[in-house]
Design an enzyme around this catalytic site. Structure first.
Site, PDB file in Angstrom:
ATOM      1  N   ARG A 109       0.885  -1.178   0.000  1.00 49.84           N
ATOM      2  CA  ARG A 109       0.000   0.000   0.000  1.00 49.84           C
ATOM      3  C   ARG A 109       0.915   1.219   0.000  1.00 49.84           C
ATOM      4  O   ARG A 109       1.700   1.425   0.925  1.00 49.84           O
ATOM      5  CB  ARG A 109      -0.910   0.003   1.224  1.00 49.84           C
ATOM      6  CG  ARG A 109      -1.612   1.342   1.425  1.00 49.84           C
ATOM      7  CD  ARG A 109      -2.730   1.283   2.423  1.00 49.84           C
ATOM      8  NE  ARG A 109      -3.862   0.563   1.869  1.00 49.84           N
ATOM      9  CZ  ARG A 109      -5.091   0.578   2.400  1.00 49.84           C
ATOM     10  NH1 ARG A 109      -5.332   1.277   3.507  1.00 49.84           N
ATOM     11  NH2 ARG A 109      -6.084  -0.091   1.850  1.00 49.84           N
ATOM     12  N   HIS A 136      -7.312   0.689  -6.494  1.00 49.52           N
ATOM     13  CA  HIS A 136      -7.528  -0.175  -5.321  1.00 49.52           C
ATOM     14  C   HIS A 136      -8.180  -1.481  -5.808  1.00 49.52           C
ATOM     15  O   HIS A 136      -9.338  -1.780  -5.496  1.00 49.52           O
ATOM     16  CB  HIS A 136      -8.423   0.550  -4.312  1.00 49.52           C
ATOM     17  CG  HIS A 136      -8.390  -0.018  -2.931  1.00 49.52           C
ATOM     18  ND1 HIS A 136      -7.586  -1.087  -2.570  1.00 49.52           N
ATOM     19  CD2 HIS A 136      -9.074   0.324  -1.800  1.00 49.52           C
ATOM     20  CE1 HIS A 136      -7.776  -1.366  -1.293  1.00 49.52           C
ATOM     21  NE2 HIS A 136      -8.667  -0.533  -0.798  1.00 49.52           N
ATOM     22  N   GLN A 139     -10.044  -4.089  -3.504  1.00 52.02           N
ATOM     23  CA  GLN A 139     -11.347  -3.660  -2.998  1.00 52.02           C
ATOM     24  C   GLN A 139     -12.447  -3.929  -4.028  1.00 52.02           C
ATOM     25  O   GLN A 139     -13.517  -4.428  -3.691  1.00 52.02           O
ATOM     26  CB  GLN A 139     -11.309  -2.164  -2.637  1.00 52.02           C
ATOM     27  CG  GLN A 139     -12.611  -1.676  -2.049  1.00 52.02           C
ATOM     28  CD  GLN A 139     -12.905  -2.286  -0.687  1.00 52.02           C
ATOM     29  OE1 GLN A 139     -12.078  -2.203   0.205  1.00 52.02           O
ATOM     30  NE2 GLN A 139     -14.061  -2.904  -0.528  1.00 52.02           N
ATOM     31  N   ASP A 235     -17.244   6.914  -1.551  1.00 56.34           N
ATOM     32  CA  ASP A 235     -15.991   6.773  -0.800  1.00 56.34           C
ATOM     33  C   ASP A 235     -15.754   8.109  -0.085  1.00 56.34           C
ATOM     34  O   ASP A 235     -16.455   9.095  -0.348  1.00 56.34           O
ATOM     35  CB  ASP A 235     -14.861   6.474  -1.808  1.00 56.34           C
ATOM     36  CG  ASP A 235     -13.532   6.114  -1.164  1.00 56.34           C
ATOM     37  OD1 ASP A 235     -13.481   5.924   0.070  1.00 56.34           O
ATOM     38  OD2 ASP A 235     -12.529   6.031  -1.906  1.00 56.34           O
ATOM     39  N   CYS A 275     -16.261   1.282   0.519  1.00 57.00           N
ATOM     40  CA  CYS A 275     -15.074   0.465   0.836  1.00 57.00           C
ATOM     41  C   CYS A 275     -14.681   0.576   2.303  1.00 57.00           C
ATOM     42  O   CYS A 275     -13.980  -0.292   2.819  1.00 57.00           O
ATOM     43  CB  CYS A 275     -13.917   0.841  -0.071  1.00 57.00           C
ATOM     44  SG  CYS A 275     -13.337   2.530   0.098  1.00 57.00           S
ATOM     45  N   ARG A 303     -13.196  -9.023   1.495  1.00 55.70           N
ATOM     46  CA  ARG A 303     -11.803  -8.727   1.167  1.00 55.70           C
ATOM     47  C   ARG A 303     -10.941  -9.959   1.449  1.00 55.70           C
ATOM     48  O   ARG A 303     -10.082 -10.327   0.654  1.00 55.70           O
ATOM     49  CB  ARG A 303     -11.293  -7.543   2.013  1.00 55.70           C
ATOM     50  CG  ARG A 303     -11.830  -6.175   1.614  1.00 55.70           C
ATOM     51  CD  ARG A 303     -11.249  -5.696   0.289  1.00 55.70           C
ATOM     52  NE  ARG A 303      -9.804  -5.603   0.280  1.00 55.70           N
ATOM     53  CZ  ARG A 303      -9.094  -4.570   0.745  1.00 55.70           C
ATOM     54  NH1 ARG A 303      -9.706  -3.515   1.230  1.00 55.70           N
ATOM     55  NH2 ARG A 303      -7.774  -4.558   0.676  1.00 55.70           N
TER      56      ARG A 303
HETATM   57  N1  NVA Z   1     -10.010   6.388  -1.500  1.00 54.21           N
HETATM   58  C1  NVA Z   1      -9.634   6.002  -0.156  1.00 54.21           C
HETATM   59  C2  NVA Z   1      -9.857   4.546   0.039  1.00 54.21           C
HETATM   60  C3  NVA Z   1      -9.546   4.052   1.427  1.00 54.21           C
HETATM   61  C4  NVA Z   1      -9.695   2.566   1.559  1.00 54.21           C
HETATM   62  C5  NVA Z   1      -8.177   6.365   0.097  1.00 54.21           C
HETATM   63  O1  NVA Z   1      -7.366   6.192  -0.808  1.00 54.21           O
HETATM   64  O2  NVA Z   1      -7.875   6.838   1.198  1.00 54.21           O
HETATM   65  N1   CP Z   2     -11.136  -0.451   2.372  1.00 52.46           N
HETATM   66  C1   CP Z   2      -9.885  -0.484   2.814  1.00 52.46           C
HETATM   67  O1   CP Z   2      -8.923  -0.688   2.059  1.00 52.46           O
HETATM   68  O2   CP Z   2      -9.765  -0.297   4.154  1.00 52.46           O
HETATM   69  P1   CP Z   2      -8.425  -0.048   4.975  1.00 52.46           P
HETATM   70  O3   CP Z   2      -7.907   1.317   4.598  1.00 52.46           O
HETATM   71  O4   CP Z   2      -8.852  -0.122   6.408  1.00 52.46           O
HETATM   72  O5   CP Z   2      -7.425  -1.110   4.622  1.00 52.46           O
END
Ligand code: NVA
Ligand code: CP
Length: 320
Positions: A109, A136, A139, A235, A275, A303
Site C-alpha cells: 500500500r 484499489h 477492494q 468513498d 469500501c 476482502r
Molecule cells: N479512496 C480512499 C480509500 C480508502 C480505503 C483512500 O485512498 O484513502
Molecule cells: N477499504 C480499505 O482498504 O480499508 P483499509 O484502509 O482499512 O485497509
C-alpha cells in the site's frame, strides 16, 4: 522466479487479469469462504510468506491479508515506512530485490502507482496492489464478489458472471483510486458506471487506464447518476495523502452525500457499498450505510475471501 519471469503474475491494476480469470477467482473465493465458514482447514500456502508493506494506514487490508495468509497455512511479515529503511530513503528497487529474495509474495500500500510498478519490476515474486493513489483493485475484487453473492450465486455457491453484464453502478463522489478501478472493472466485465463528481474532481480516463470511454457516463447531478442503478457506491471525500485539501473538499463535496433521496432514484433492490472507513453525515447518510440496502459488512469481510483466492492463484495457479 526472477524479475520479468513470464510465468510470474503481479496484480497491480484490475486490468492485470482477464474476465475469464475473474470468473475463476470468484469461484475459488466462494469455495474458500464456504470452507472458512465451516471451520474446514485449507492450508495450501504452508511454508509460504507474505510481506505486507504499508506506507499508508489500514485496518481492513492489513487484517484481511494477515488473517487470510495465516488461515492458508502461511506466515506474514508486516513493514511500515516508519519502522523500516523505506522511510529512510532506501531505493524502492533495492527494497524489492532484498524483500523478494526472502518471501513468496508481497502486498504493498503506497502513494504513486509508479512506486509499486518500480517495486514489481525488481521483484522475484508476485506483487499485489493493496491501494495506491490511482487504484484499489483488491477492494473492487471484493465489491464485485459481494454483488455476485447478492445477485448471481445459487444456493450451492455456483457463480453466474453474467449477472454483472449490463448492470449500472452509480459512483457518487471523488474521481479517485476507487472510481478509476470501477472503470477498469466495467470495461473488462461489461457493465456501465454512472459517475458524478464535483467539478475539479472528475475521473481522468487516461489515469483510470481504460481503452475507451464507453464504459462510463458522466452526470453533473448525483441524483441523476443514481437513476436506475443496480448499485450505488461512494468513498471518502478526502483520500489518504490528500489531507491538505480537506477543507476545500468539504465545501466542494457537500452535495455529494449518498442519502435516502439518492437511493430512491436507484432500482428498488439497489445495493449500497462503501469500501470503508466511512464518515456518516459526509459522503453517506447514516440511514443509508446502516440501512437495509447496505452490504458494507459483507463487502469488508469478502476482502479476505477474495484475497485468499488471489494469493492462491498467483502462487499456485489454477486449482480445481
Ligand atoms: N479512496 C480512499 C480509500 C480508502 C480505503 C483512500 O485512498 O484513502
Ligand atoms: N477499504 C480499505 O482498504 O480499508 P483499509 O484502509 O482499512 O485497509
Amino acid at each position: 522466479m526472477k524479475p520479468g519471469d513470464s510465468l510470474m503474475r503481479h496484480y497491480l491494476q484490475f486490468k492485470d487479469l482477464r474476465a475469464e480469470e475473474y470468473g475463476h477467482l470468484f469461484d475459488r473465493a466462494s469455495i474458500i469462504k464456504r470452507r472458512f465458514k465451516n471451520y474446514e482447514r485449507y492450508q495450501p500456502l504452508a511454508d509460504r510468506t507474505l510481506a505486507m508493506i504499508f506506507e499508508k494506514a489500514s485496518t481492513r487490508t492489513r487484517v484481511s491479508f494477515e488473517a487470510g495468509m495465516y488461515q492458508m497455512g502461511g506466515s506474514v511479515v508486516h513493514l511500515t515506512t516508519g519502522d523500516s529503511q523505506l522511510g529512510r530513503a532506501e531505493p524502492i528497487e533495492d527494497s524489492a530485490r532484498v524483500i523478494s529474495r526472502m518471501v513468496d509474495i508481497v502486498m504493498i500500500r503506497t502513494f504513486e502507482q509508479t512506486k509499486i510498478e518500480r517495486f514489481a519490476a525488481h521483484s522475484r515474486v508476485p506483487v499485489i496492489n493493496g491501494l495506491t493513489n490511482e487504484y484499489h483493485p483488491c477492494q473492487i475484487l471484493a465489491d464485485l464478489f459481494t454483488f455476485i453473492e447478492q445477485r448471481g450465486m445459487d444456493r450451492r455457491g455456483a457463480i453466474d458472471m453474467d449477472c454483472l453484464k449490463g448492470r449500472v453502478v452509480a459512483w457518487v463522489g471523488d474521481g479517485n483510486n476507487m472510481a478509476n478501478t470501477w472503470l477498469q472493472a466495467a470495461e473488462i466485465l461489461g457493465f456501465t458506471v454512472h459517475v458524478s463528481t464535483p467539478s475539479g474532481y472528475e475521473v481522468d480516463p487516461a489515469v483510470a487506464g481504460i481503452k475507451d470511454t464507453g464504459c462510463y457516463k458522466v452526470f453533473k447531478d448525483p441524483k441523476e447518476a443514481c437513476r436506475g442503478a443496480d448499485l450505488v457506491t461512494t468513498d471518502v471525500w478526502t483520500s489518504m495523502g490528500y489531507e491538505a485539501e480537506n477543507e476545500a473538499r468539504r465545501a466542494a463535496f457537500a452535495d455529494w452525500c449518498v442519502d435516502a433521496g439518492m437511493m430512491a432514484m436507484a432500482k428498488p433492490d439497489a445495493l449500497f457499498m462503501h469500501c470503508l472507513p466511512a464518515h456518516r453525515g459526509e459522503e453517506v447518510a447514516a440511514d443509508v450505510i446502516d440501512g437495509p440496502q447496505s452490504v458494507v459488512w459483507d463487502e469488508a469481510e469478502n476482502r479476505m475471501h477474495v484475497q485468499k483466492a488471489l494469493m492462491e492463484y498467483l502462487l499456485l495457479g489454477r486449482i480445481g
